[in-house]
Scaffold this active site. Sequence first.
Site, PDB file in Angstrom:
ATOM      1  N   ASP A 108       0.781  -1.248   0.037  1.00  0.00           N
ATOM      2  CA  ASP A 108       0.120  -0.035  -0.094  1.00  0.00           C
ATOM      3  C   ASP A 108       0.717   1.229   0.004  1.00  0.00           C
ATOM      4  OD1 ASP A 108      -2.706   1.116   0.476  1.00  0.00           O
ATOM      5  OD2 ASP A 108      -1.472   2.089   2.278  1.00  0.00           O
ATOM      6  N   GLU A 120       1.383  -0.445  -4.833  1.00  0.00           N
ATOM      7  CA  GLU A 120       0.419   0.591  -5.202  1.00  0.00           C
ATOM      8  C   GLU A 120       1.265   1.859  -5.130  1.00  0.00           C
ATOM      9  OE1 GLU A 120      -3.460   2.997  -3.565  1.00  0.00           O
ATOM     10  OE2 GLU A 120      -1.743   2.489  -2.425  1.00  0.00           O
TER      11      GLU A 120
HETATM   12  C1  GLC Z   1      -3.904   3.505  -0.258  1.00  0.00           C
HETATM   13  C2  GLC Z   1      -5.256   2.708  -0.001  1.00  0.00           C
HETATM   14  C3  GLC Z   1      -6.363   3.428   0.467  1.00  0.00           C
HETATM   15  C4  GLC Z   1      -6.034   4.085   1.842  1.00  0.00           C
HETATM   16  C5  GLC Z   1      -4.636   4.695   1.505  1.00  0.00           C
HETATM   17  C6  GLC Z   1      -3.968   5.052   3.059  1.00  0.00           C
HETATM   18  O1  GLC Z   1      -4.302   4.333  -1.423  1.00  0.00           O
HETATM   19  O2  GLC Z   1      -5.595   1.960  -1.337  1.00  0.00           O
HETATM   20  O3  GLC Z   1      -7.594   2.944   0.416  1.00  0.00           O
HETATM   21  O4  GLC Z   1      -6.791   5.058   2.340  1.00  0.00           O
HETATM   22  O5  GLC Z   1      -3.650   3.946   0.846  1.00  0.00           O
HETATM   23  O6  GLC Z   1      -3.367   3.621   3.612  1.00  0.00           O
END
Ligand code: GLC
Length: 590
Positions: A239, A308
């Site tokens: 993440d 991500e």
């Molecule tokens: C990422 C997740 C999102 C979350 C953020 C903070 O972007 O996909 O849902 O709010 O991280 O952890």
Amino acid sequence: MYAPLIRIRIPLFSLLLALLLCQGSSMSSLVKSDAEDFIDWWQHTVFYQIYPRSFKDSNGDGIGDLPGITSKLQYLAETGITATWLSPIFQSPMVDFGYDISDYRQIQPEYGTMEDFEQLIDKAYELGIKIILDFVPNHSSDEHEWFKKSAAKEPGYEDYYVWVDPKIDENGDRQPPNNWQSVFYGSAWEWHEGRQQYYLHQFTKEQPDLNYRNPAVVQAMDDVILFWLNKGVAGFRIDAVNHMFEKESLEDEPLSGKTKDPLSYDYTTHIYTKDLPEVLEMVQHWRHLLDDFSSKHPEGPTRIMMTEAYAGLTTLADYYEDRNGVRGSQLPFNFHFITDVNGDSDARDFVYNVEKWLIYMPRGHAANWVMGNHDNPRVASRFGPSAVDAMNMLLMTLPGVAVTYNGEELGMEDYRDMRWEDTVDPPARNVGEQLFRNVSRDPERTPFQWNNASHAGFSEATKTWLPVHPNYRELNLEAQKAAPKSHYKVYKALIELRKSAIMRLGRFTIEPISRWVFAFKRSFANFDSIITVINVSDKEQLVNLSEFLNQPKKLVVEVAGVESAYQPGQSLAAIALSLAPHEGLVCRLV
Ligand code: GLC
């Protein structure tokens, strides 16, 4: 024209042998195992994202849970899904619905127990489904014991988070150290009375950023990774990875000129808080950890990571493999179908979107295409409900990995009319009642629509954590299974088609056929090719595919959309093909 976008692991003569074996038979009849020998399990998989809170509630509390997921793994298997990534299931105060973790080794009680998790893993294994967990390294919850100890300056924990002294202004008042903002609106710094310092939080103030310049933090998080690998997961979705490091000099970020609101994340350009070179080193470090685990546990699959980061192409390409050939993330998520095209894009925009990824991706890696997730509006809401089948065709017939967000196989729609009173997403609550609809992620997170029973068969509670989209009476899985044609049936047919060798290994070419229609081909010389053709406009289009197909013999429909006038098996004239608004077609070129 691109060479096969996947690593071929066996000698070329075996590939030729397999190609000979499938000559004469229809390519789609080439069974999975024939092609699977050439590529590793994750290089051509459909990763199905489950948002646990909204998937299936087994105990009637209005919140999805692990036994709920386990009970629906059979559905995934029937659909042809062989890997799923789960949004966080760990202990959390749920300020950001699980992305604020207070214990990385415990299951959130409202989702179940460790035993429930082990049962989920066992059932998934039985059904041939790999489980990928969400790993949230950038920040913990402020309720994590690490944060409490760090705030109290307990020895060994002093530097677990990013603590900074205040700046004192000309009036002698305390101010945050610089102008950095949180992604979720407002300053990224929060004053801590106890420690008499500010701490950094790139997301909500309840999500303090961990300090990866401290080797003890790196070690603690490696241990978390190993803990879950030992439980049998096939890897991690990592993440917000590009937020992990910040410039230590703490300089102000330059103004972007995009907005006048100094509390908005868009107010500055994030050159000191995002995409720092140290991120890449950390990704490579985790790759090493995963590869090491895989080699020590060869009885299991290759353990992988998907990362991500909403970042530039060069940055993402470096995640795959840097300029020195050091490998990092197997799958740096490609979000360009979410961020760079929309309902107004034309065929050139789509072709460019595909080509740019393939051009930047270092050779010998697997391409990946993400069509949706829990942070962005759904396909039906971005491109229009009539484009759902065409977008799934695009996703599923491109080379490499496809990532589907749960519900997209049914064409679920955002619940855009959700009321302020029902809104729970932190960035939406932060901007207030006037503006919440611009940023709320709740509309795409509503419960999965299983059937037309109360709460769409998701839960037996009187109230669910987010309301169910009112269209569930017509739009639900059960109805789509029963209907002669449905988005679900199109999706399932596409997964079936993906099993063929040509979809795994075929060469790839893509072209705009006209301003509004583009087509791409998967082919081996002297074999049937698979052609996908998509009309991205809201008008009927007549196109001539002859030149693109280079003397077509016969074009036969493999998969057609719900509204299509064409039927699978129907022969088409490539010279004059009429496509309805937003129609996609997948055909075999015989
Ligand atoms: C990422 C997740 C999102 C979350 C953020 C903070 O972007 O996909 O849902 O709010 O991280 O952890």
